[in-house]
Scaffold this active site. Structure first.
Site, PDB file in Angstrom:
ATOM      1  CD  GLU A  12      -3.252   7.288   2.074  1.00  0.00           C
ATOM      2  OE1 GLU A  12      -2.457   6.531   2.640  1.00  0.00           O
ATOM      3  OE2 GLU A  12      -2.951   8.400   1.656  1.00  0.00           O
ATOM      4  N   GLY A  15      -2.793  -3.009  -5.424  1.00  0.00           N
ATOM      5  CA  GLY A  15      -3.701  -1.995  -5.942  1.00  0.00           C
ATOM      6  C   GLY A  15      -3.457  -0.593  -5.436  1.00  0.00           C
ATOM      7  CE1 TYR A  16      -2.172   4.091  -0.815  1.00  0.00           C
ATOM      8  CE2 TYR A  16       0.178   3.641  -0.797  1.00  0.00           C
ATOM      9  CZ  TYR A  16      -0.883   4.454  -0.480  1.00  0.00           C
ATOM     10  OH  TYR A  16      -0.654   5.637   0.165  1.00  0.00           O
ATOM     11  CE  LYS A  17       3.468   1.449  -3.717  1.00  0.00           C
ATOM     12  NZ  LYS A  17       3.914   2.407  -2.694  1.00  0.00           N
ATOM     13  CB  THR A  19      -1.485   6.495  -5.674  1.00  0.00           C
ATOM     14  OG1 THR A  19      -1.654   5.859  -4.406  1.00  0.00           O
ATOM     15  CG2 THR A  19      -0.894   7.872  -5.460  1.00  0.00           C
TER      16      THR A  19
END
Length: 245
Positions: free
Chosen positions: A114, A175-177, A180
């Site tokens: 993450e 970029g995290y979403k 995911t």
């Protein structure tokens, strides 16, 4: 109608009891490879599986993380350094897993990475900001999964991708979403394709928990850096009050 509803509920209860009664037996030689084991969920899972007798291979981003994990686990737990943004590092980790499994195949792959920061309004970001997260939390996980599939097929193993549900709520840019949602799609596709080979693919959507990866100070530092590099036009469009609040 009430009888039908009651019968359906009873059927589900019986089904869940039967399903949950199934336990993996004969753990000797069953290898599980886990990514993201320096801290947080990956670290806790590695310790938990080690106590239950699995042959755990824990991937850590730092040598310090690996040493600390080995110090509180059994001698059967092995660690390997892994940088998911580096294909050479991934190849070395796969070679290590291949050697450790000694022709038996891989019983389980648990992917958990993450990289969250930077997160910010989308027009504060550049393409490299998306890469810094997605190269680890999406493309890196996909690459190591692809390279371990031959071992998983051999053992008719399983892939478990751990996904934070907060990443499914697209309320901020970065970029995290994207990572995911990308892992959700990759897992769903892989599940259908691997049925032919007896490999199971699951998604575990867990809630928020405090870990080293979620550090408000680090996120704030990234926001300050991004704000300071904005063009005057973009900065003026938001105003100082927006940034301070």
């Amino acid at each position: 109608l009430h009888i039908v509803i009651l019968a359906s509920i009873l059927f589900l209860i019986v089904y869940w009891l039967i399903r949950d009664s199934h336990r993996v037996t004969n753990l000797n030689g069953k290898h599980v490879f886990i990514t993201g084991c320096d801290t947080g969920l990956g670290n806790s899972l590695a310790k938990w599986l080690d106590k239950r007798g699995f042959c755990v291979i824990a991937a850590c981003a730092t040598e310090k993380g690996g040493q600390e994990l080995r110090s509180c686990c059994s001698l059967s737990l092995k660690t390997v350094n892994l940088n998911l943004a580096d294909s050479d590092s991934i190849s070395r980790a796969v070679a290590f897993v291949t050697k450790e499994t000694a022709g038996k195949g891989l019983f389980g792959l648990v992917s958990h990475a993450e990289g969250t920061a930077p997160v910010a309004p989308t027009d504060w970001l550049r393409l490299e900001d998306f890469h810094s997260v997605m190269d680890v939390s999406l493309l890196g996980l996909i690459e190591i999964t692809l390279k371990l599939l031959p071992l998983l097929k051999k053992a008719k193993g399983r892939v478990v991708n751990l996904i934070n549900t907060t990443g499914l709520m697209a309320f901020v840019g970065g970029g995290y979403k994207l990572s995911t949602w990308g892992m959700e799609a990759f897992s769903d596709t892989l599940r259908r394709e691997m049925q032919l080979f007896g490999v199971k693919v699951s998604i575990v959507e867990h809630g928020f928990f405090r870990a080293g990866v979620v550090n408000s100070d680090v996120i704030e530092q990234h926001l300050v850096r991004l704000w300071n590099r904005l063009t005057p036009e973009i900065r003026d469009s938001y105003g100082e009050k927006y940034f301070i609040d």
